[in-house]
Design an enzyme around this catalytic site. Structure first.
Site, PDB file in Angstrom:
ATOM      1  N   PHE A 141       0.833  -1.190   0.005  1.00 27.51           N
ATOM      2  CA  PHE A 141       0.078  -0.029  -0.128  1.00 27.51           C
ATOM      3  C   PHE A 141       1.020   1.108   0.027  1.00 27.51           C
ATOM      4  O   PHE A 141       1.688   1.237   0.996  1.00 27.51           O
ATOM      5  CB  PHE A 141      -0.871  -0.017   1.179  1.00 27.51           C
ATOM      6  N   ASP A 226       9.113   2.840   2.225  1.00 29.88           N
ATOM      7  CA  ASP A 226       7.951   3.819   2.384  1.00 29.88           C
ATOM      8  C   ASP A 226       7.631   3.657   3.931  1.00 29.88           C
ATOM      9  O   ASP A 226       7.160   2.814   4.466  1.00 29.88           O
ATOM     10  CB  ASP A 226       6.826   3.377   1.541  1.00 29.88           C
ATOM     11  N   LYS A 255       2.164  11.433   7.271  1.00 25.16           N
ATOM     12  CA  LYS A 255       1.302  11.083   8.461  1.00 25.16           C
ATOM     13  C   LYS A 255       1.825  11.739   9.613  1.00 25.16           C
ATOM     14  O   LYS A 255       1.570  13.018   9.798  1.00 25.16           O
ATOM     15  CB  LYS A 255       1.178   9.590   8.262  1.00 25.16           C
TER      16      LYS A 255
HETATM   17  C1  LIG Z   1      -0.935   6.014   4.266  1.00 27.01           C
HETATM   18  C2  LIG Z   1      -0.067   5.562   3.419  1.00 27.01           C
HETATM   19  C3  LIG Z   1       0.560   6.169   2.267  1.00 27.01           C
HETATM   20  C4  LIG Z   1      -0.291   7.234   1.697  1.00 27.01           C
HETATM   21  O1  LIG Z   1      -0.485   8.435   2.385  1.00 27.01           O
HETATM   22  P1  LIG Z   1      -1.792   9.659   1.979  1.00 27.01           P
HETATM   23  O2  LIG Z   1      -1.272  10.658   2.813  1.00 27.01           O
HETATM   24  O3  LIG Z   1      -2.987   8.818   2.359  1.00 27.01           O
HETATM   25  O4  LIG Z   1      -1.607   9.925   0.673  1.00 27.01           O
HETATM   26  C5  LIG Z   1       1.473   5.640   1.400  1.00 27.01           C
HETATM   27  N1  LIG Z   1       2.187   4.749   2.209  1.00 27.01           N
HETATM   28  C6  LIG Z   1       2.006   3.923   3.391  1.00 27.01           C
HETATM   29  C7  LIG Z   1       2.691   2.892   3.827  1.00 27.01           C
HETATM   30  C8  LIG Z   1       0.860   4.557   3.973  1.00 27.01           C
HETATM   31  O5  LIG Z   1       0.500   3.679   5.219  1.00 27.01           O
END
Ligand SMILES: *Cc1c(COP(=O)(O)O)cnc(C)c1O
Length: 399
Positions: A141, A226, A255
């Site tokens: 994700f 990520d 985040k």
């Molecule tokens: C939440 C998330 C994203 C995307 O972040 P947004 O601010 O919702 O665009 C990307 N990678 C990971 C691992 C995430 O948990």
């Protein structure tokens, strides 16, 4: 004031139905607690997918935001502002980054890394233009944009949204041999989560990441981690890569970078990758604005000053051990690292969603994923007493 039923009805009537929220209408939050419009209190065990690691409405981040609001909120990158350099300095010191690119959402940080690493492949490695390949993992994700869903393996995230962006190859997460076999002379990067969050807190096999790191170095491939969800204390370290004893070439954070006050994300990289970008080649109107920078600086500062990362490690281990002690025929596995925890249920025994509803009735908010798993990711300021209270609710629902 409108009732919760009215608010839900309006939302259903007027909003796009791209989410199916739990029917709890929240109106305030403080630390680990949130309250609905009827003043019922809940323990937040989702933390807005780790956007509020520092706890809801953290007073020092709030104050930093107010102080900056009184000065200036945005300049655009057409001009400079007096906050961005300070955020760069803090990020470099805390993460070892050499170059930093500020963006807003997580998906934008991912997109930015993809652009930069492709360009690095062409200019730095001499790969023929338009042929760069990036390896990603199954069940990843990384966000919701067209390019990102182009390499999702979740049919719901993709169906109906093509045509997709080419240039990605998918390998199973944790499978070193598959990664090795997928590499070609066009491979510029591997993009991967240190622990797969949305997939259900999937922790890779011991030794996987050190081998991936070594392979990427040997083959001249950039390792992009990520850490938008795993980073900033969630797993009991500033970055989850520290558990593996490795350093990524490119790290993505978002985040909790703003403690939930404001969308702030960043690409952190070595000199080579972000160093490839020249004026005009990439940008964002809001990226790097002084309000976001001031908020992010304080969000980082309180994580460190207030011992939240240590708390995540210590109380995460306690929470995990106590959850493992719950004897329930429904549970297949309990797993986690720091305060990034999950319970996986036996599919024949229960649906995760029914557990989520039962917990909500007892004042604990969690989120199901993939029908069989619930994630438990409270703010990192949670106390042992609050965990003990949560455990009573889990025990009551699961036994
Ligand atoms: C939440 C998330 C994203 C995307 O972040 P947004 O601010 O919702 O665009 C990307 N990678 C990971 C691992 C995430 O948990």
């Amino acid at each position: 004031m409108q009732s919760s039923a009215e608010l839900i009805a309006h939302e259903q009537h007027l909003g796009a139905h791209n989410y199916q929220p739990l029917d709890v209408v929240l109106s305030r939050g403080k630390g680990v607690w949130v309250w609905d419009v009827d003043d019922k209190r809940y323990l937040d065990c989702l933390s807005a997918y780790s956007a509020v690691n520092q706890g809801h409405c953290h007073p020092r981040i709030r104050q930093a935001m107010i102080d900056q609001l009184d000065k200036i909120t945005i300049t655009s990158r057409a001009f400079r502002n007096d906050q961005l350099a300070l955020l760069y300095e803090d990020l470099a010191e805390l993460t070892g980054a050499h170059r930093i690119l500020p963006m807003n959402s997580g998906a934008e940080a991912v997109e930015s890394a993809i652009k930069a690493v492709r360009k690095w492949g062409y200019e730095g490695r001499g790969i023929p233009d338009g042929e760069a390949e990036i390896i990603v993992c199954a069940n990843n994700f990384h966000g919701r944009t067209i390019s990102i869903v182009s390499f999702s393996t979740d049919p719901t995230a993709r169906r109906g949204f093509g045509p997709f962006t080419p240039g990605f190859k998918v390998v199973p997460f944790g499978d070193f041999a598959a990664l090795e076999a997928a590499i070609t002379d066009r491979t510029v990067a591997m993009l991967v989560e240190p622990i797969q969050g949305e997939a259900g807190v999937i922790i890779p096999p011991e030794g996987y990441f050190p081998r991936v790191r070594q392979l990427c170095t040997e083959r001249g491939i950039k390792l992009i981690l990520d850490e938008i969800q795993t980073g900033l204390g969630r797993t009991g370290r500033m970055l989850a890569e520290e558990h593996e004893g490795i350093e990524a070439d490119v790290t993505l954070i978002g985040k909790a970078l703003s403690g939930g006050f404001y969308p702030v994300s960043a690409v952190l990289s070595d000199d080579a990758v972000l160093g490839i970008l020249k004026p005009g080649e990439h940008g964002s109107t809001f990226g790097g604005n002084p309000l976001g920078a001031a908020v992010a600086r304080m969000a980082l500062k309180v994580l460190v000053d207030e011992g939240m990362i240590e708390n995540s490690e210590k109380l995460g281990a306690y929470f995990l051990e106590q959850l493992k002690g719950i004897r329930s025929d429904m549970i297949a596995e309990v797993r986690g690292r720091g305060l990034m925890l999950a319970i996986e249920f036996k599919p024949e025994a229960t649906k995760a969603k029914s557990i989520v509803y039962a917990l909500k009735d007892r004042g604990v908010l969690t989120k199901d994923t993939h029908e069989t798993t619930i994630r438990i990711t409270p703010p990192l300021v949670i106390t042992r007493d609050e965990i003990d209270w949560a455990l009573e609710q889990f025990a009551a629902v699961l036994m």
